[in-house]
Design a protein around this motif. Structure first.
Motif, PDB file in Angstrom:
ATOM      1  N   CYS A  33       0.842  -1.191   0.000  1.00  0.00           N
ATOM      2  CA  CYS A  33       0.000   0.000   0.000  1.00  0.00           C
ATOM      3  C   CYS A  33       0.882   1.248   0.000  1.00  0.00           C
ATOM      4  O   CYS A  33       1.767   1.390   0.844  1.00  0.00           O
ATOM      5  N   CYS A  36      -0.166   3.567   3.415  1.00  0.00           N
ATOM      6  CA  CYS A  36       0.305   3.243   4.773  1.00  0.00           C
ATOM      7  C   CYS A  36       1.638   2.490   4.763  1.00  0.00           C
ATOM      8  O   CYS A  36       2.247   2.306   5.810  1.00  0.00           O
ATOM      9  N   CYS A  47      -6.317  -1.858   0.257  1.00  0.00           N
ATOM     10  CA  CYS A  47      -5.490  -2.176   1.427  1.00  0.00           C
ATOM     11  C   CYS A  47      -6.361  -2.638   2.602  1.00  0.00           C
ATOM     12  O   CYS A  47      -7.293  -1.933   2.994  1.00  0.00           O
ATOM     13  N   PHE A  49      -5.539  -2.693   5.639  1.00  0.00           N
ATOM     14  CA  PHE A  49      -5.194  -1.950   6.853  1.00  0.00           C
ATOM     15  C   PHE A  49      -5.812  -0.554   6.874  1.00  0.00           C
ATOM     16  O   PHE A  49      -6.256  -0.090   7.912  1.00  0.00           O
ATOM     17  N   CYS A  50      -5.805   0.130   5.714  1.00  0.00           N
ATOM     18  CA  CYS A  50      -6.284   1.517   5.705  1.00  0.00           C
ATOM     19  C   CYS A  50      -7.330   1.776   4.630  1.00  0.00           C
ATOM     20  O   CYS A  50      -7.760   2.913   4.469  1.00  0.00           O
TER      21      CYS A  50
HETATM   22 ZN    ZN Z   1      -2.760   0.894   3.548  1.00  0.00          ZN
END
Ligand code: ZN
Length: 129
Positions: A33, A36, A47, A49-50
Motif C-alpha cells: 500500500c 500506509c 489495502c 489496513f487503511c
Molecule cells: Zn494501507
C-alpha cells in the motif's frame, strides 16, 4: 518423506492475473500500500489496513519463517499445510514441500519454491532454507 502432491490449477481472477503471470516467470508478487506502506497477503486491490486503493504489486524476497503447520497424514502422499510469515510481514497459508513431516518445523527459516499445478500456473510453496 514424500510431501509433494498433485495440485489443481488455480483459476486466475482479473485482480490476481498479474500475480499468476509473474509466477509463470518465477516471480513471487505481493501487494504493498502506497498510503500506509504495509504489505499484505492475499493480494487485493484495496489495502486491508487503511482501505486505500493505492496499492501496487511488489516482488517479495521469497524468504520467511514457519508460523504453524499441520501434517495431513490421511493423504497419500502425506503433505504439510503451513502458515509462513514472509520477511516482508504478511503471513500466508501455503504448503511446505520436501520437508520431513516428523521433524519440528515451527520457527524454521524457509524459502519460496514454485510448485507446478495440473495445467495451470505454479503455486507458491516453501521448503527449508
Ligand atoms: Zn494501507
Amino acid at each position: 518423506m514424500a510431501t509433494t502432491r498433485s495440485i489443481p490449477a488455480p483459476h486466475p481472477h482479473p485482480d490476481t492475473q498479474a500475480f499468476w503471470d509473474a509466477a509463470v516467470n518465477g516471480k513471487f508478487l505481493i501487494r504493498r500500500c502506497d498510503a500506509c506502506g504495509k504489505t499484505h497477503w492475499y493480494p487485493r486491490p484495496i489495502c486491508p489496513f487503511c482501505a486505500s486503493p493505492a496499492t501496487q504489486w511488489v516482488e517479495a524476497s521469497g524468504r520467511g519463517t514457519v508460523y504453524s503447520y499441520s501434517v495431513n497424514r490421511h493423504a497419500d502422499p502425506v503433505y504439510i499445510i503451513a502458515y509462513v510469515t514472509l520477511a516482508e510481514g504478511p503471513t500466508m497459508l501455503t504448503n511446505l514441500v520436501d520437508c520431513n513431516p516428523d521433524e519440528p518445523l515451527i520457527g524454521r527459516a524457509v524459502k519460496l519454491v514454485f510448485t507446478p499445478t495440473d495445467g495451470g500456473p505454479p503455486v507458491p510453496t516453501f521448503t527449508l532454507a
